[in-house]
Design an enzyme around this catalytic site. Sequence first.
Site, mmCIF file in Angstrom:
data_model
loop_
_atom_site.group_PDB
_atom_site.id
_atom_site.type_symbol
_atom_site.label_atom_id
_atom_site.label_comp_id
_atom_site.label_asym_id
_atom_site.label_seq_id
_atom_site.Cartn_x
_atom_site.Cartn_y
_atom_site.Cartn_z
ATOM 1 N N PRO A 109 38.078 43.168 31.751
ATOM 2 C CA PRO A 109 38.335 41.757 31.411
ATOM 3 C C PRO A 109 40.039 41.673 31.574
ATOM 4 O O PRO A 109 40.704 40.688 31.601
ATOM 5 C CB PRO A 109 38.076 41.630 30.043
ATOM 6 C CG PRO A 109 37.746 42.899 29.523
ATOM 7 C CD PRO A 109 37.246 43.749 30.812
ATOM 8 N N GLU A 121 33.891 49.947 24.193
ATOM 9 C CA GLU A 121 35.201 49.289 24.180
ATOM 10 C C GLU A 121 35.834 49.460 25.522
ATOM 11 O O GLU A 121 36.980 49.112 25.768
ATOM 12 C CB GLU A 121 36.058 50.216 22.931
ATOM 13 C CG GLU A 121 35.658 49.932 21.694
ATOM 14 C CD GLU A 121 35.828 48.328 21.318
ATOM 15 O OE1 GLU A 121 36.616 47.586 21.947
ATOM 16 O OE2 GLU A 121 34.951 48.016 20.533
ATOM 17 N N ARG A 138 28.816 37.319 50.901
ATOM 18 C CA ARG A 138 28.597 35.818 51.526
ATOM 19 C C ARG A 138 29.933 35.748 52.669
ATOM 20 O O ARG A 138 29.727 35.197 53.466
ATOM 21 C CB ARG A 138 29.092 34.808 50.570
ATOM 22 C CG ARG A 138 27.818 34.623 49.534
ATOM 23 C CD ARG A 138 28.067 33.455 48.634
ATOM 24 N NE ARG A 138 27.557 32.170 49.377
ATOM 25 C CZ ARG A 138 28.529 31.358 49.824
ATOM 26 N NH1 ARG A 138 29.669 31.413 49.820
ATOM 27 N NH2 ARG A 138 27.668 30.271 50.546
ATOM 28 N N ASP A 196 32.858 26.005 52.238
ATOM 29 C CA ASP A 196 32.649 26.090 50.724
ATOM 30 C C ASP A 196 33.772 25.803 49.917
ATOM 31 O O ASP A 196 35.213 25.982 50.409
ATOM 32 C CB ASP A 196 32.194 27.396 50.334
ATOM 33 C CG ASP A 196 30.654 27.207 50.501
ATOM 34 O OD1 ASP A 196 29.895 26.195 50.456
ATOM 35 O OD2 ASP A 196 30.230 28.550 50.501
HETATM 36 N N1 SAM Z 1 37.635 46.226 24.768
HETATM 37 C C1 SAM Z 1 37.574 45.775 26.160
HETATM 38 C C2 SAM Z 1 38.811 44.682 26.074
HETATM 39 O O1 SAM Z 1 38.877 43.860 24.959
HETATM 40 O O2 SAM Z 1 39.353 44.595 27.267
HETATM 41 C C3 SAM Z 1 36.490 44.905 26.484
HETATM 42 C C4 SAM Z 1 35.300 45.843 26.640
HETATM 43 S S1 SAM Z 1 33.977 45.184 27.055
HETATM 44 C C5 SAM Z 1 32.961 44.888 25.714
HETATM 45 C C6 SAM Z 1 32.908 46.305 27.976
HETATM 46 C C7 SAM Z 1 33.060 46.331 29.468
HETATM 47 O O3 SAM Z 1 32.503 45.170 30.115
HETATM 48 C C8 SAM Z 1 34.365 46.765 29.983
HETATM 49 O O4 SAM Z 1 34.751 47.902 30.109
HETATM 50 C C9 SAM Z 1 34.144 45.961 31.520
HETATM 51 O O5 SAM Z 1 33.478 46.974 32.587
HETATM 52 C C10 SAM Z 1 33.280 44.969 31.040
HETATM 53 N N2 SAM Z 1 33.460 43.645 31.127
HETATM 54 C C11 SAM Z 1 33.677 42.712 30.176
HETATM 55 N N3 SAM Z 1 34.136 41.687 30.312
HETATM 56 C C12 SAM Z 1 34.488 41.533 31.576
HETATM 57 C C13 SAM Z 1 35.140 40.559 32.374
HETATM 58 N N4 SAM Z 1 35.610 39.445 31.946
HETATM 59 N N5 SAM Z 1 35.365 40.927 33.561
HETATM 60 C C14 SAM Z 1 34.823 42.055 34.248
HETATM 61 N N6 SAM Z 1 34.467 43.158 33.293
HETATM 62 C C15 SAM Z 1 34.031 42.809 32.233
#
Ligand code: SAM
Length: 232
Positions: free
Chosen positions: A97, A124, A161, A176
Amino acid sequence: MKIDILTIFPKMFEGPLTCSLLAKAADKKILNISCTDIRSFTKDKHNKVDDRPFGGGPGMVMKPEPVYEALKSAGVKKRNNLYKNPFKKPLVIYMSPQGKTLKTGIVKKLAKYEHLVLLCGHYEGIDERIIEWVDEEISIGDYVLTGGEIPAMVLIDSVARMLPGVVQDKLSVQQDSFYNGFLDYPHYTRPAEFKKMKVPEVLLSGNHSDIEKWRKEQALERTKKRRPDLLK
Ligand code: SAM
């Protein structure tokens, strides 16, 4: 294109990879996707992939050793490896994220690589030291999911795609939303009248230049109304 997915939940990919466009792309040998279970690289008897965070606090962190071994098994050596052609290098992407938001510009660029390695985090996230082997961190939006598997599927589908031969008519991809900076125009099919609503007359006229003009205007109108930010 080869895609290696590194995950602790390989089963999550069974459905998406075996249906629709992605299955066809695999059949046509345009895409070669493999899933590697990070857990298979653990060495302890409980196959532990996570541990408590140094410094305390909530949640668990993915341990670096099995992730490192999984990366190695996918042919990843070290970051900034010098390849004559950068698109031949396995591009390691950590779904996160905190990464750059996935947009059409990034999708087009990723489609040029011969080999993507997608690392899916959980808990995490992964131990920060693994970022040494990561080329890009990519997010699918400003919200947090449980793991990187669904984001990886989104990335794979959007990149697939763009690969020649995956979508039969390449014009369909190029028209698109976002491809040329606009949203798509509205689409209609038979019947010409549905619940007393008629299809716009111009679409039934058979006049191709009028149809094209109408579609361009509609795409522009929609973009102005719904996503004026795209026109800036
Ligand atoms: N503690 C992290 C933070 O707040 O940035 C979030 C960890 S999340 C619960 C667990 C995993 O989900 C991340 O390591 C990532 O690989 C994936 N993930 C969660 N949200 C995502 C997003 N919006 N885009 C891409 N990967 C995501």
